[in-house]
Write an enzyme that holds these catalytic residues in place. Structure first.
Site, PDB file in Angstrom:
ATOM      1  N   HIS A  95       0.670  -1.223  -0.086  1.00 26.06           N
ATOM      2  CA  HIS A  95       0.084  -0.013   0.103  1.00 26.06           C
ATOM      3  C   HIS A  95       0.813   1.344   0.088  1.00 26.06           C
ATOM      4  O   HIS A  95       2.012   1.249   0.778  1.00 26.06           O
ATOM      5  CB  HIS A  95      -0.933  -0.047   1.154  1.00 26.06           C
TER       6      HIS A  95
ATOM      7  N   ASP B 134     -15.392   2.260   7.846  1.00 19.66           N
ATOM      8  CA  ASP B 134     -14.396   3.237   7.301  1.00 19.66           C
ATOM      9  C   ASP B 134     -14.900   4.116   6.435  1.00 19.66           C
ATOM     10  O   ASP B 134     -14.691   5.643   6.288  1.00 19.66           O
ATOM     11  CB  ASP B 134     -13.029   2.519   7.014  1.00 19.66           C
TER      12      ASP B 134
ATOM     13  N   ARG C 200     -15.156  12.371   8.869  1.00 21.93           N
ATOM     14  CA  ARG C 200     -13.998  13.067   9.176  1.00 21.93           C
ATOM     15  C   ARG C 200     -13.687  14.149   8.356  1.00 21.93           C
ATOM     16  O   ARG C 200     -13.022  15.228   8.753  1.00 21.93           O
ATOM     17  CB  ARG C 200     -12.737  12.104   9.247  1.00 21.93           C
TER      18      ARG C 200
ATOM     19  N   SER D 170      -7.659   3.480   9.498  1.00 25.33           N
ATOM     20  CA  SER D 170      -8.395   3.464   8.373  1.00 25.33           C
ATOM     21  C   SER D 170      -7.824   2.726   6.940  1.00 25.33           C
ATOM     22  O   SER D 170      -8.319   1.640   6.421  1.00 25.33           O
ATOM     23  CB  SER D 170      -8.536   4.953   7.786  1.00 25.33           C
TER      24      SER D 170
ATOM     25  N   LYS E 120      -8.778  -1.434   5.708  1.00 27.81           N
ATOM     26  CA  LYS E 120      -9.080  -2.019   4.199  1.00 27.81           C
ATOM     27  C   LYS E 120      -8.117  -3.055   3.705  1.00 27.81           C
ATOM     28  O   LYS E 120      -8.650  -3.798   2.877  1.00 27.81           O
ATOM     29  CB  LYS E 120      -9.081  -0.657   3.067  1.00 27.81           C
TER      30      LYS E 120
HETATM   31  N1  URA Z   1      -6.403   7.420   3.396  1.00 34.64           N
HETATM   32  C1  URA Z   1      -7.508   6.654   3.995  1.00 34.64           C
HETATM   33  O1  URA Z   1      -7.563   5.509   3.450  1.00 34.64           O
HETATM   34  N2  URA Z   1      -7.909   6.976   5.293  1.00 34.64           N
HETATM   35  C2  URA Z   1      -7.434   8.207   5.950  1.00 34.64           C
HETATM   36  O2  URA Z   1      -7.904   8.322   6.961  1.00 34.64           O
HETATM   37  C3  URA Z   1      -6.618   8.903   5.051  1.00 34.64           C
HETATM   38  C4  URA Z   1      -6.168   8.434   4.048  1.00 34.64           C
END
Ligand code: URA
Ligand code: CA
Length: 433
Positions: free
Chosen positions: A82, A161, A168, A183, A187
């Protein structure tokens, strides 16, 4: 349990239990906890932070809020990668076939691009016939057979999320390291990876502008990954300029092909070998970084990496001949050089602005519904530290529209030139584990 008590507890700096965190994530996901209470809670986290245990519980609760991909039908250790955002980040296109060529299974779930960052699927679709609409069963079979396949995002992954990130975004609570880390990690974990290599970017074009913040985010994510039983490693890499030369879908495919032959941009090659070597080690295909790196370099030299890319493309309907004849990729009608206005050293290339320039040409989506132009984009000729003479091309614009005046202005605003010599930025700062 009452949400108001949990907000108060966090506001006063106390640690929440696993049950409390599950209660608030479940309640928020199913709509029982309203946005205003979750907003207050997020702000309390912003100021008070979260302990290591809290972050693990938060990540697990978000993973459990939706579907989890089962990759157990794939032999071997599945390692995912990632990157925390970037412009012209062609690494996935290179890494997937590269590490697959030494036997690491790559089961990649990818998305389309939104805004100025491109998506891997969009890039791959510039190859005629290539598609990611395959069943889960085909996906697993392809990874077992070829060690690499890419599938589109499907199912209901981490709905908690999705909802929290949107909240947010409008409550000034995105910039909280525990919230960002959980977050991102939720994923990756829901997508089924056994092990994860993180590329945390730092610099003007990154989320984390300072090296200190990038290190903290990386360490937080590594601790979460290891805390939930997925081996995780991070590197910190530079984003004070776009990676490689190409920004744009087909242009990046061409760049990936060059890199898989050992002829790509130096920074992209180095980053791919670094990330790839960590992936190979985590997949237990090599005993240490040095051995892994030698394996990958050999695979590039002997053509196996490129062969793996061809096999992967053909298996998903793509015209693998483009690898030998990149002229078959979509090309733009106009190529326009943007000359430097003065002589000097390039001191900065704001990645976001270059990304926006590519988007104005049609390479990226303004909204989810936008149709993108796979052929267009920007190719950089000068990178930070390079000497440039007035009149020399900074970049070439690839466009299907003759009028690119606004794009040219964007490029000029992205490039900073200095009279003094500028040292090339460090590409890889450090490793975090
Ligand atoms: N990318 C994400 O997937 N989540 C965040 O909170 C910030 C950046
Ligand atoms: Ca690139």
């Amino acid at each position: 349990m009452r949400m108001v008590d949990l907000i108060e507890k966090k506001r006063d700096g106390f640690e929440l239990t696993k049950e409390e965190i599950q209660f608030l994530i479940n309640g928020f996901t199913n709509g029982e906890i309203p946005d205003y209470q979750m907003s207050a809670f997020s702000m309390a986290v912003f100021f008070k932070g979260m302990t290591k245990e809290e972050r693990v519980h938060l990540t697990e609760a978000m993973v459990q809020s939706g579907d989890q991909i089962d990759l157990s039908g794939i032999e071997g250790i599945k390692v995912d990668k990632h990157s925390t955002g970037g412009v012209g980040d062609t690494t996935t296109l290179v890494l997937a076939p590269l590490v697959a060529s030494v036997g690491v299974p790559v089961a990649k779930m990818s998305g389309r691009g939104l805004g100025h960052t491109g998506g891997t699927i969009d890039k791959l679709e510039s190859i005629k016939g290539f598609h990611v609409e395959i069943t889960n069963e085909e996906f697993i079979d392809l990874v077992n057979k070829n060690k690499v396949a890419v599938i589109g995002q499907s199912g209901n992954l981490t709905p908690a999320d999705k909802k929290l990130y949107a909240l947010r975004d409008v409550t000034a609570t995105v910039d909280s390291i525990p919230l960002i880390a959980s977050s991102i990690m939720s994923k990756k974990i829901a997508a089924g990876a056994d092990a994860i290599v993180l590329d945390v970017k730092t610099g003007s074009g990154a989320f984390m502008k300072s090296l200190e913040d990038a290190k903290e985010l990386a360490k937080t994510m590594v601790d979460i990954g290891n805390g939930v039983g997925r081996k995780t490693k991070a590197i910190i890499s530079d984003m004070s300029q776009p990676l490689g030369f190409a920004v744009g879908n087909a242009l990046e495919v061409k760049e990936a092909i060059d890199t898989l032959q050992g002829q790509g941009p130096e920074d992209l090659y180095e980053l791919c070998l670094t990330l790839g070597s960590h992936m190979v080690v985590l997949a237990e295909k090599a005993t240490d970084y040095k051995q892994a790196r030698e394996m990958l370099e050999e695979s590039i030299r002997n053509g196996k990496a490129l062969e793996s890319f061809k096999t992967f493309l053909a298996a998903q309907g793509g015209d693998a001949l483009v690898v030998d004849e990149p002229s078959k990729l979509p090309t733009a009608s106009y190529t326009i050089a943007v000359p430097a206005k003065q002589t000097g050293y390039v001191s900065e290339i704001t990645a976001e602005i270059v990304g926006l320039a590519a988007m104005m040409l049609g390479a990226g989506r303004a909204t989810k519904e936008s149709v993108i132009d796979l052929a267009v984009g920007v190719v950089l000729h000068k990178k930070v530290g390079d000497y440039v003479q007035a009149g020399e091309a900074l970049v070439t614009i690839h466009s299907n529209n003759e009028n690119v005046q606004e794009v040219i202005e964007k490029i000029y605003s992205a490039y900073q030139l200095s009279d003094k010599k500028v040292v090339k930025p460090t590409l890889i700062y450090t490793e975090i584990q």
